[in-house]
Design a protein around this motif. Sequence first.
Motif, PDB file in Angstrom:
ATOM      1  N   ASP A 198      54.194  37.430  37.436  1.00 36.20           N
ATOM      2  CA  ASP A 198      53.581  36.471  36.521  1.00 36.20           C
ATOM      3  C   ASP A 198      52.332  37.056  35.870  1.00 36.20           C
ATOM      4  O   ASP A 198      51.555  37.779  36.499  1.00 36.20           O
ATOM      5  CB  ASP A 198      53.190  35.191  37.267  1.00 36.20           C
ATOM      6  N   ARG A 199      52.139  36.727  34.604  1.00 36.30           N
ATOM      7  CA  ARG A 199      50.919  37.079  33.864  1.00 36.30           C
ATOM      8  C   ARG A 199      49.893  35.983  34.116  1.00 36.30           C
ATOM      9  O   ARG A 199      50.134  34.810  33.797  1.00 36.30           O
ATOM     10  CB  ARG A 199      51.214  37.167  32.362  1.00 36.30           C
ATOM     11  N   VAL A 200      48.745  36.355  34.656  1.00 36.78           N
ATOM     12  CA  VAL A 200      47.755  35.346  35.031  1.00 36.78           C
ATOM     13  C   VAL A 200      46.351  35.810  34.654  1.00 36.78           C
ATOM     14  O   VAL A 200      46.096  36.995  34.425  1.00 36.78           O
ATOM     15  CB  VAL A 200      47.789  35.050  36.551  1.00 36.78           C
ATOM     16  N   CYS A 201      45.441  34.845  34.618  1.00 40.79           N
ATOM     17  CA  CYS A 201      44.019  35.125  34.633  1.00 40.79           C
ATOM     18  C   CYS A 201      43.421  34.268  35.728  1.00 40.79           C
ATOM     19  O   CYS A 201      44.029  33.273  36.147  1.00 40.79           O
ATOM     20  CB  CYS A 201      43.361  34.853  33.279  1.00 40.79           C
ATOM     21  N   ALA A 202      42.238  34.645  36.227  1.00 39.02           N
ATOM     22  CA  ALA A 202      41.705  33.948  37.389  1.00 39.02           C
ATOM     23  C   ALA A 202      40.188  33.923  37.377  1.00 39.02           C
ATOM     24  O   ALA A 202      39.530  34.879  36.934  1.00 39.02           O
ATOM     25  CB  ALA A 202      42.205  34.602  38.681  1.00 39.02           C
ATOM     26  N   LEU A 203      39.649  32.827  37.884  1.00 41.98           N
ATOM     27  CA  LEU A 203      38.217  32.667  38.113  1.00 41.98           C
ATOM     28  C   LEU A 203      37.909  33.131  39.530  1.00 41.98           C
ATOM     29  O   LEU A 203      38.603  32.731  40.478  1.00 41.98           O
ATOM     30  CB  LEU A 203      37.848  31.188  37.948  1.00 41.98           C
ATOM     31  N   LEU A 204      36.894  33.986  39.685  1.00 47.30           N
ATOM     32  CA  LEU A 204      36.613  34.607  40.981  1.00 47.30           C
ATOM     33  C   LEU A 204      35.198  34.298  41.448  1.00 47.30           C
ATOM     34  O   LEU A 204      34.292  34.111  40.637  1.00 47.30           O
ATOM     35  CB  LEU A 204      36.759  36.131  40.883  1.00 47.30           C
ATOM     36  N   PRO A 205      34.974  34.302  42.771  1.00 49.65           N
ATOM     37  CA  PRO A 205      33.602  34.235  43.284  1.00 49.65           C
ATOM     38  C   PRO A 205      32.901  35.588  43.246  1.00 49.65           C
ATOM     39  O   PRO A 205      31.694  35.683  43.456  1.00 49.65           O
ATOM     40  CB  PRO A 205      33.801  33.757  44.724  1.00 49.65           C
ATOM     41  N   GLY A 206      33.647  36.644  42.978  1.00 48.74           N
ATOM     42  CA  GLY A 206      33.126  38.007  42.919  1.00 48.74           C
ATOM     43  C   GLY A 206      34.265  38.996  43.065  1.00 48.74           C
ATOM     44  O   GLY A 206      35.402  38.627  43.359  1.00 48.74           O
ATOM     45  N   GLY A 207      33.981  40.278  42.811  1.00 49.95           N
ATOM     46  CA  GLY A 207      34.958  41.325  43.074  1.00 49.95           C
ATOM     47  C   GLY A 207      35.907  41.655  41.958  1.00 49.95           C
ATOM     48  O   GLY A 207      36.864  42.410  42.155  1.00 49.95           O
ATOM     49  N   GLY A 208      35.659  41.145  40.740  1.00 53.55           N
ATOM     50  CA  GLY A 208      36.590  41.389  39.644  1.00 53.55           C
ATOM     51  C   GLY A 208      36.566  42.797  39.089  1.00 53.55           C
ATOM     52  O   GLY A 208      37.520  43.223  38.443  1.00 53.55           O
ATOM     53  N   TYR A 209      35.488  43.540  39.336  1.00 50.58           N
ATOM     54  CA  TYR A 209      35.405  44.917  38.852  1.00 50.58           C
ATOM     55  C   TYR A 209      36.220  45.831  39.768  1.00 50.58           C
ATOM     56  O   TYR A 209      35.696  46.708  40.454  1.00 50.58           O
ATOM     57  CB  TYR A 209      33.959  45.400  38.838  1.00 50.58           C
ATOM     58  N   ALA A 210      37.513  45.661  39.785  1.00 53.58           N
ATOM     59  CA  ALA A 210      38.380  46.427  40.674  1.00 53.58           C
ATOM     60  C   ALA A 210      39.771  46.510  40.070  1.00 53.58           C
ATOM     61  O   ALA A 210      40.111  45.756  39.156  1.00 53.58           O
ATOM     62  CB  ALA A 210      38.441  45.777  42.056  1.00 53.58           C
ATOM     63  N   THR A 211      40.570  47.438  40.576  1.00 59.20           N
ATOM     64  CA  THR A 211      41.919  47.589  40.048  1.00 59.20           C
ATOM     65  C   THR A 211      42.870  46.531  40.582  1.00 59.20           C
ATOM     66  O   THR A 211      43.964  46.363  40.043  1.00 59.20           O
ATOM     67  CB  THR A 211      42.464  48.986  40.373  1.00 59.20           C
ATOM     68  N   GLU A 212      42.466  45.807  41.619  1.00 59.06           N
ATOM     69  CA  GLU A 212      43.229  44.646  42.065  1.00 59.06           C
ATOM     70  C   GLU A 212      42.291  43.655  42.732  1.00 59.06           C
ATOM     71  O   GLU A 212      41.217  44.019  43.221  1.00 59.06           O
ATOM     72  CB  GLU A 212      44.367  45.021  43.008  1.00 59.06           C
ATOM     73  N   VAL A 213      42.681  42.382  42.699  1.00 59.66           N
ATOM     74  CA  VAL A 213      41.885  41.335  43.333  1.00 59.66           C
ATOM     75  C   VAL A 213      42.811  40.418  44.115  1.00 59.66           C
ATOM     76  O   VAL A 213      44.016  40.334  43.847  1.00 59.66           O
ATOM     77  CB  VAL A 213      41.093  40.498  42.302  1.00 59.66           C
ATOM     78  N   VAL A 214      42.241  39.735  45.087  1.00 56.41           N
ATOM     79  CA  VAL A 214      42.940  38.699  45.849  1.00 56.41           C
ATOM     80  C   VAL A 214      42.188  37.397  45.630  1.00 56.41           C
ATOM     81  O   VAL A 214      40.968  37.343  45.774  1.00 56.41           O
ATOM     82  CB  VAL A 214      42.981  39.048  47.351  1.00 56.41           C
ATOM     83  N   VAL A 215      42.905  36.335  45.239  1.00 61.06           N
ATOM     84  CA  VAL A 215      42.256  35.083  44.897  1.00 61.06           C
ATOM     85  C   VAL A 215      43.148  33.905  45.285  1.00 61.06           C
ATOM     86  O   VAL A 215      44.379  34.007  45.277  1.00 61.06           O
ATOM     87  CB  VAL A 215      41.938  35.041  43.380  1.00 61.06           C
ATOM     88  N   ASN A 216      42.527  32.794  45.638  1.00 59.37           N
ATOM     89  CA  ASN A 216      43.276  31.566  45.916  1.00 59.37           C
ATOM     90  C   ASN A 216      44.078  31.167  44.682  1.00 59.37           C
ATOM     91  O   ASN A 216      43.568  31.207  43.560  1.00 59.37           O
ATOM     92  CB  ASN A 216      42.302  30.458  46.300  1.00 59.37           C
ATOM     93  N   GLU A 217      45.317  30.765  44.878  1.00 53.37           N
ATOM     94  CA  GLU A 217      46.181  30.455  43.739  1.00 53.37           C
ATOM     95  C   GLU A 217      45.625  29.321  42.881  1.00 53.37           C
ATOM     96  O   GLU A 217      45.908  29.227  41.687  1.00 53.37           O
ATOM     97  CB  GLU A 217      47.582  30.091  44.207  1.00 53.37           C
ATOM     98  N   GLY A 218      44.797  28.457  43.465  1.00 56.83           N
ATOM     99  CA  GLY A 218      44.233  27.349  42.710  1.00 56.83           C
ATOM    100  C   GLY A 218      43.245  27.757  41.651  1.00 56.83           C
ATOM    101  O   GLY A 218      42.908  26.961  40.766  1.00 56.83           O
ATOM    102  N   LEU A 219      42.780  28.999  41.709  1.00 59.43           N
ATOM    103  CA  LEU A 219      41.808  29.495  40.733  1.00 59.43           C
ATOM    104  C   LEU A 219      42.459  30.348  39.643  1.00 59.43           C
ATOM    105  O   LEU A 219      41.765  30.940  38.828  1.00 59.43           O
ATOM    106  CB  LEU A 219      40.723  30.314  41.438  1.00 59.43           C
ATOM    107  N   ALA A 220      43.781  30.375  39.634  1.00 57.08           N
ATOM    108  CA  ALA A 220      44.509  31.204  38.662  1.00 57.08           C
ATOM    109  C   ALA A 220      45.262  30.325  37.664  1.00 57.08           C
ATOM    110  O   ALA A 220      45.600  29.171  37.944  1.00 57.08           O
ATOM    111  CB  ALA A 220      45.481  32.136  39.383  1.00 57.08           C
ATOM    112  N   LEU A 221      45.513  30.895  36.501  1.00 56.10           N
ATOM    113  CA  LEU A 221      46.222  30.216  35.421  1.00 56.10           C
ATOM    114  C   LEU A 221      47.220  31.169  34.786  1.00 56.10           C
ATOM    115  O   LEU A 221      46.942  32.361  34.632  1.00 56.10           O
ATOM    116  CB  LEU A 221      45.234  29.749  34.348  1.00 56.10           C
TER     117      LEU A 221
END
Length: 325
Positions: free
Chosen positions: A83-106
């Motif tokens: 899936d193509r998504v974007c996500a709101l993060l509490p931090g850590g976005g400056y990386a080649t991959e991130v892990v985030v709660n699905e509720g913060l993604a669109l």
Amino acid sequence: MRAIIVNSPGGPEALTLQTVPNREAGPNDIRIKVAAAGVNRADIMQRGGNYPSPPGAPEWPGLEVSGLVTEVGDDVTRFGVGDRVCALLPGGGYATEVVVNEGLALLVPLSMDLIDAAALPEALATVWSNVFMSAELAPGQTLLVHGGSSGIGTTAIQLARLMDARVAVTAGSPEKLAVCESLGAETLINYREQDFVAEIKAATDVHGADVILDIMGGGYAARNIEAIAVNGTIMVIANQSNEPATFEPMRLMHKRARYWATTLRARSLDERIAIVRSLEAAVWPWIASGEFRPVIDGRFSFENAADAHSRLESSAHVGKILLVP
């Protein structure tokens, strides 16, 4: 994976691209291969040692990303691999991959460029939660946006116009004001040459702005109160003036106005999920139709992250700045 680390607080040169361990995904998490990360003022504060990541988040900066889902937790129901998504993060976005709660993604609509989608989550969540969920800007009312050509500003102008509100902006050059006008702003105020209090009163027949979205903070406090309408709301989301707020409380009382300061990152997970869900319902149709598009100032490689931060700190940018792995 690679991440842009701040080993010691400092200027843009403190950003260092390094290899770091992959983060584990929980049952409600998705893993995203990052296509781009948004650059925000909060990242500059974090780089300087003044805005650390909250507990549990990676220690490096980055509040929003876009990319492809490569892994889903056992309890994830909203997304699948690919899936193509974007996500709101509490931090850590400056990386080649991130892990985030699905509720913060669109989901990113196919009509939207995946890299540009990294400019959506933070600015949209900030503007939507402050201007519409909290201040309740209504059709026909007037919104005053300080820093109209910023990522937040260009987002606020578009959303307010789509909600049939009127928009006034402050910016520091005719070129920046021209961009604001092209997005739908009607009252254009060059803060270097004009008094925004007088201009907003003239534009509204002395009524004032019903809502003010303020990134300047303390330095604008007293003048914002003069510019706000009776029963209006001043939403303070930053303190770029680096000054304390000094004003006469009776002036605020006479206006029966609210002076409301907020942050997004510090909110609970449930609160942030609620904002994202509200965005999905109210704003995402405009994303899919192309009626809303983020204004992109430029894309920088991870290797040139220092240049991206310098660009943002210079305030020469118009719209959002992105980092691309």
